[in-house]
Write an enzyme that holds these catalytic residues in place. Structure first.
Site, mmCIF file in Angstrom:
data_model
loop_
_atom_site.group_PDB
_atom_site.id
_atom_site.type_symbol
_atom_site.label_atom_id
_atom_site.label_comp_id
_atom_site.label_asym_id
_atom_site.label_seq_id
_atom_site.Cartn_x
_atom_site.Cartn_y
_atom_site.Cartn_z
ATOM 1 N N CYS A 111 13.123 -0.657 3.674
ATOM 2 C CA CYS A 111 11.914 -0.906 5.243
ATOM 3 C C CYS A 111 11.849 -2.701 5.170
ATOM 4 O O CYS A 111 13.015 -3.463 4.446
ATOM 5 C CB CYS A 111 10.480 -0.620 4.078
ATOM 6 S SG CYS A 111 10.126 -1.330 3.357
ATOM 7 N N ARG A 136 6.998 1.476 2.946
ATOM 8 C CA ARG A 136 7.695 2.336 2.493
ATOM 9 C C ARG A 136 8.640 2.569 1.568
ATOM 10 O O ARG A 136 8.601 3.644 1.446
ATOM 11 C CB ARG A 136 7.648 2.783 4.387
ATOM 12 C CG ARG A 136 6.941 2.478 4.760
ATOM 13 C CD ARG A 136 7.641 2.571 6.753
ATOM 14 N NE ARG A 136 7.893 1.026 6.811
ATOM 15 C CZ ARG A 136 8.545 0.820 7.703
ATOM 16 N NH1 ARG A 136 8.660 1.715 9.084
ATOM 17 N NH2 ARG A 136 9.012 -0.120 7.680
ATOM 18 N N ASP A 194 5.000 2.237 9.814
ATOM 19 C CA ASP A 194 4.376 1.210 9.382
ATOM 20 C C ASP A 194 3.268 1.260 8.582
ATOM 21 O O ASP A 194 2.696 1.029 9.573
ATOM 22 C CB ASP A 194 5.454 -0.143 9.238
ATOM 23 C CG ASP A 194 5.423 -1.458 8.495
ATOM 24 O OD1 ASP A 194 4.572 -1.226 7.278
ATOM 25 O OD2 ASP A 194 6.267 -2.172 8.080
#
Length: 161
Positions: A17, A23, A132
């Site tokens: 990520c 994440r 996100d």
């Protein structure tokens, strides 16, 4: 000696990520938990990394830590790291969380000749980003998407093992 070289025979996954604090480490530990419960920890190796340098060396976001604890998912003292040129050769699956991650992954590894790069939700036949939570604040939604993607990925991997 044997333990170090044993990893060569494992399926290796790198979750990616932007900063490697929300994440991708969440996906790393969710997947490790699923793999452990399936008793496949000797067959599947999992790490996570960032496309950016913004959070290098930092631990997981408190929202990720809180969500993993709520779900009773074990985790270790994770520190953010950036993807490297060697990661392409060292991992079988390079799995991003959103289209921006894919852009930077493809920029880093200019020719995905082995078709290793994908989005996590593609394994669940969904073609959308995992939001996100650094921006949304919604770690529950991010966790639900990651859980869905990781479960689908594990089912695919079981076909290879």
């Amino acid at each position: 000696f044997l333990a170090k070289h044993y990893i060569f025979f494992m399926i290796k996954i790198l979750f990616i990520c932007h900063g490697n604090i929300c994440r991708s480490p969440m996906a790393e530990f969710v997947m490790k938990d699923l793999v452990q419960k399936a008793n496949l920890q000797d067959k599947i190796y999992i790490e996570s990394a960032a496309t950016s340098t913004e959070e290098l060396g930092n631990g997981m976001h408190r929202g990720t830590v809180t969500k993993l604890r709520q779900e009773n998912i074990p985790f270790t003292n994770h520190r953010a790291r950036q993807i490297t040129a060697q990661d392409y050769n060292n991992f079988d699956y390079l799995i991003g969380m959103d289209e921006e991650n894919l852009y930077y992954m493809n920029k880093r590894w200019s020719n995905d000749a082995e078709n290793k790069i994908s989005l996590l939700l593609e394994f669940a036949n969904l073609y959308r980003d995992i939001a996100d939570p650094w921006y949304t604040g919604n770690f529950d939604k991010t966790y639900a998407d990651i859980q869905l993607g990781c479960q689908a990925l594990l089912e695919k991997l079981k076909e290879r093992i």
